[in-house]
Design a protein around this motif. Structure first.
Motif, mmCIF file in Angstrom:
data_model
loop_
_atom_site.group_PDB
_atom_site.id
_atom_site.type_symbol
_atom_site.label_atom_id
_atom_site.label_comp_id
_atom_site.label_asym_id
_atom_site.label_seq_id
_atom_site.Cartn_x
_atom_site.Cartn_y
_atom_site.Cartn_z
ATOM 1 N N ARG A 21 8.632 -11.257 10.190
ATOM 2 C CA ARG A 21 8.633 -11.560 8.797
ATOM 3 C C ARG A 21 7.535 -10.588 8.062
ATOM 4 O O ARG A 21 6.351 -10.604 8.655
ATOM 5 C CB ARG A 21 8.284 -12.731 8.604
ATOM 6 C CG ARG A 21 9.507 -14.079 8.916
ATOM 7 C CD ARG A 21 9.279 -15.475 8.648
ATOM 8 N NE ARG A 21 10.356 -16.160 9.276
ATOM 9 C CZ ARG A 21 11.182 -16.925 8.434
ATOM 10 N NH1 ARG A 21 10.661 -17.007 7.259
ATOM 11 N NH2 ARG A 21 12.211 -17.446 8.877
ATOM 12 N N ILE A 22 7.882 -10.147 6.914
ATOM 13 C CA ILE A 22 7.006 -9.148 6.366
ATOM 14 C C ILE A 22 7.045 -9.696 4.762
ATOM 15 O O ILE A 22 7.848 -9.846 4.015
ATOM 16 C CB ILE A 22 7.627 -7.774 6.205
ATOM 17 C CG1 ILE A 22 7.690 -7.012 7.866
ATOM 18 C CG2 ILE A 22 6.874 -6.737 5.542
ATOM 19 C CD1 ILE A 22 8.391 -5.776 7.842
ATOM 20 N N HIS A 23 5.806 -9.772 4.423
ATOM 21 C CA HIS A 23 5.439 -10.236 3.117
ATOM 22 C C HIS A 23 4.278 -9.685 2.254
ATOM 23 O O HIS A 23 3.615 -8.982 3.100
ATOM 24 C CB HIS A 23 5.081 -11.653 2.915
ATOM 25 C CG HIS A 23 4.625 -12.180 1.659
ATOM 26 N ND1 HIS A 23 5.540 -12.574 1.069
ATOM 27 C CD2 HIS A 23 3.586 -12.279 1.129
ATOM 28 C CE1 HIS A 23 5.210 -13.389 -0.147
ATOM 29 N NE2 HIS A 23 3.809 -12.733 -0.092
ATOM 30 N N PRO A 24 4.610 -9.113 1.169
ATOM 31 C CA PRO A 24 5.696 -9.271 0.204
ATOM 32 C C PRO A 24 6.441 -8.227 0.265
ATOM 33 O O PRO A 24 6.297 -7.302 1.064
ATOM 34 C CB PRO A 24 5.136 -9.371 -1.165
ATOM 35 C CG PRO A 24 3.826 -8.322 -1.340
ATOM 36 C CD PRO A 24 3.478 -8.591 0.084
ATOM 37 N N ILE A 25 7.610 -8.039 -0.397
ATOM 38 C CA ILE A 25 8.586 -7.049 -0.516
ATOM 39 C C ILE A 25 8.371 -5.784 -1.509
ATOM 40 O O ILE A 25 9.218 -5.119 -1.746
ATOM 41 C CB ILE A 25 9.972 -7.340 -0.189
ATOM 42 C CG1 ILE A 25 10.319 -7.944 -1.619
ATOM 43 C CG2 ILE A 25 10.345 -8.256 0.916
ATOM 44 C CD1 ILE A 25 11.963 -8.250 -1.649
ATOM 45 N N VAL A 26 7.227 -5.987 -2.364
ATOM 46 C CA VAL A 26 6.697 -5.123 -3.452
ATOM 47 C C VAL A 26 5.849 -4.301 -3.374
ATOM 48 O O VAL A 26 4.983 -4.532 -2.363
ATOM 49 C CB VAL A 26 6.596 -6.119 -4.781
ATOM 50 C CG1 VAL A 26 7.903 -6.801 -5.151
ATOM 51 C CG2 VAL A 26 5.614 -7.123 -4.435
ATOM 52 N N ASP A 27 5.798 -3.423 -3.831
ATOM 53 C CA ASP A 27 4.394 -2.406 -4.091
ATOM 54 C C ASP A 27 3.396 -3.085 -5.086
ATOM 55 O O ASP A 27 3.509 -4.301 -5.512
ATOM 56 C CB ASP A 27 4.699 -0.925 -4.691
ATOM 57 C CG ASP A 27 5.398 -0.999 -5.878
ATOM 58 O OD1 ASP A 27 4.992 -1.961 -6.788
ATOM 59 O OD2 ASP A 27 5.986 -0.148 -6.252
ATOM 60 N N TYR A 73 0.829 -1.044 0.166
ATOM 61 C CA TYR A 73 0.083 0.051 0.002
ATOM 62 C C TYR A 73 0.848 1.269 -0.003
ATOM 63 O O TYR A 73 0.507 2.274 0.602
ATOM 64 C CB TYR A 73 -1.064 -0.145 1.286
ATOM 65 C CG TYR A 73 -1.894 -0.850 1.219
ATOM 66 C CD1 TYR A 73 -3.301 -0.677 0.415
ATOM 67 C CD2 TYR A 73 -2.081 -2.231 1.709
ATOM 68 C CE1 TYR A 73 -4.356 -1.352 0.384
ATOM 69 C CE2 TYR A 73 -3.102 -3.095 1.600
ATOM 70 C CZ TYR A 73 -4.216 -2.759 0.959
ATOM 71 O OH TYR A 73 -5.194 -3.548 0.859
ATOM 72 N N ALA A 74 2.021 1.306 -0.694
ATOM 73 C CA ALA A 74 2.910 2.329 -0.393
ATOM 74 C C ALA A 74 2.342 3.677 -1.219
ATOM 75 O O ALA A 74 2.811 4.848 -1.000
ATOM 76 C CB ALA A 74 4.136 2.054 -1.362
ATOM 77 N N ASP A 75 1.368 3.581 -2.111
ATOM 78 C CA ASP A 75 0.801 4.481 -2.545
ATOM 79 C C ASP A 75 -0.067 5.611 -1.484
ATOM 80 O O ASP A 75 -0.285 6.637 -1.655
ATOM 81 C CB ASP A 75 -0.401 4.514 -3.802
ATOM 82 C CG ASP A 75 0.538 3.879 -4.788
ATOM 83 O OD1 ASP A 75 1.587 4.248 -4.939
ATOM 84 O OD2 ASP A 75 -0.150 3.375 -6.020
#
Length: 232
Positions: free
Chosen positions: A181-187, A156-158
């Motif tokens: 642990r954090i998933h995923p590492i993409v926007d 939710y980087a936006d």
């Protein structure tokens, strides 16, 4: 700038089943047995109920867990339909790995949702579903051996800025005794979160080693890696 898979105007109340989440986070069930685990945010995920049934002391935290069982059911079912309409519209990005088809994914995730809904009332009464939200959690330092954060940070980087991510990482590390642990590492466009390196530096300052782990899971292209933070 990456092209979004689908527009996310607000954070969806959407969860995933236990077995899928183990794959998402790249962690074996045996590593969690007998341990305290936090899933945050939890949403309508079957992780907490299934983990507890297997001897894992799991708690789920979500800002919507103040709602009544009927309100939770209505919202969860509505967001489930919305999300799978979007998934089908973006099916060209779907990867046949965890699931062989969007239809299979929908069916398995629906069963997980129903499992959560069956447990919500009693689980809330027993304290395994608690209202709360990042970046501030009402737990003591090092309350959980393992902390799992799925499908909120980075994706939710936006709408969630870097300051939020910094505060959330700090809080996840604060309540974790052993690892986060954090998933995923993409926007939302399946591109690596642009400020990830800065967050890794922050984790190092907090006393955590970090690594990017390939996992045996991929739903949309690029979602096959998880961030692991381990307390030194």
């Amino acid at each position: 700038m990456s092209q979004n898979l689908f527009e996310l105007k607000s954070i969806c109340f959407f969860g995933r089943p236990y077995a899928e989440l183990l794959k998402c986070f790249g962690i074996e069930e045996s590593a969690l047995l007998g341990k305290s685990v936090l899933e945050c945010p939890s949403g309508p995920s079957s992780f907490v109920v299934e983990a507890n049934a297997r001897g894992i002391d799991a708690i789920g935290v979500d800002p919507l867990f103040y709602r009544s069982p009927q309100a939770i059911r209505d919202l969860a079912l509505a967001d489930f339909r919305v999300m799978f309409d979007r998934v089908r519209a973006a099916s060209g990005k779907f990867v046949k790995r965890t699931y062989n088809s969007v239809e299979e994914a929908e069916e398995v995730r629906r069963r997980g949702l129903l499992r959560f809904l069956q447990d919500y009332s009693i689980g809330k009464a027993l304290g395994r579903y608690r209202e709360g939200a990042l970046p501030y959690l009402e737990f003591d330092d090092r309350s959980f051996e393992v902390v799992l954060c799925g499908h909120l940070l980075f994706i939710y980087a936006d709408s969630l800025d870097l300051d939020f991510h910094r505060a959330a990482i700090r809080e996840l590390c604060r309540v974790a005794n052993r690892e986060v642990r954090i998933h995923p590492i993409v926007d939302n466009g399946s591109e690596r979160y642009p400020h990830l390196d800065a967050l890794l530096e922050q984790a190092d300052e907090l006393g955590f080693d970090s690594r990017i782990q390939d996992v045996d899971h991929e739903f949309f292209a690029g979602t096959n890696r998880t961030l692991v933070l381990e307390r030194r």
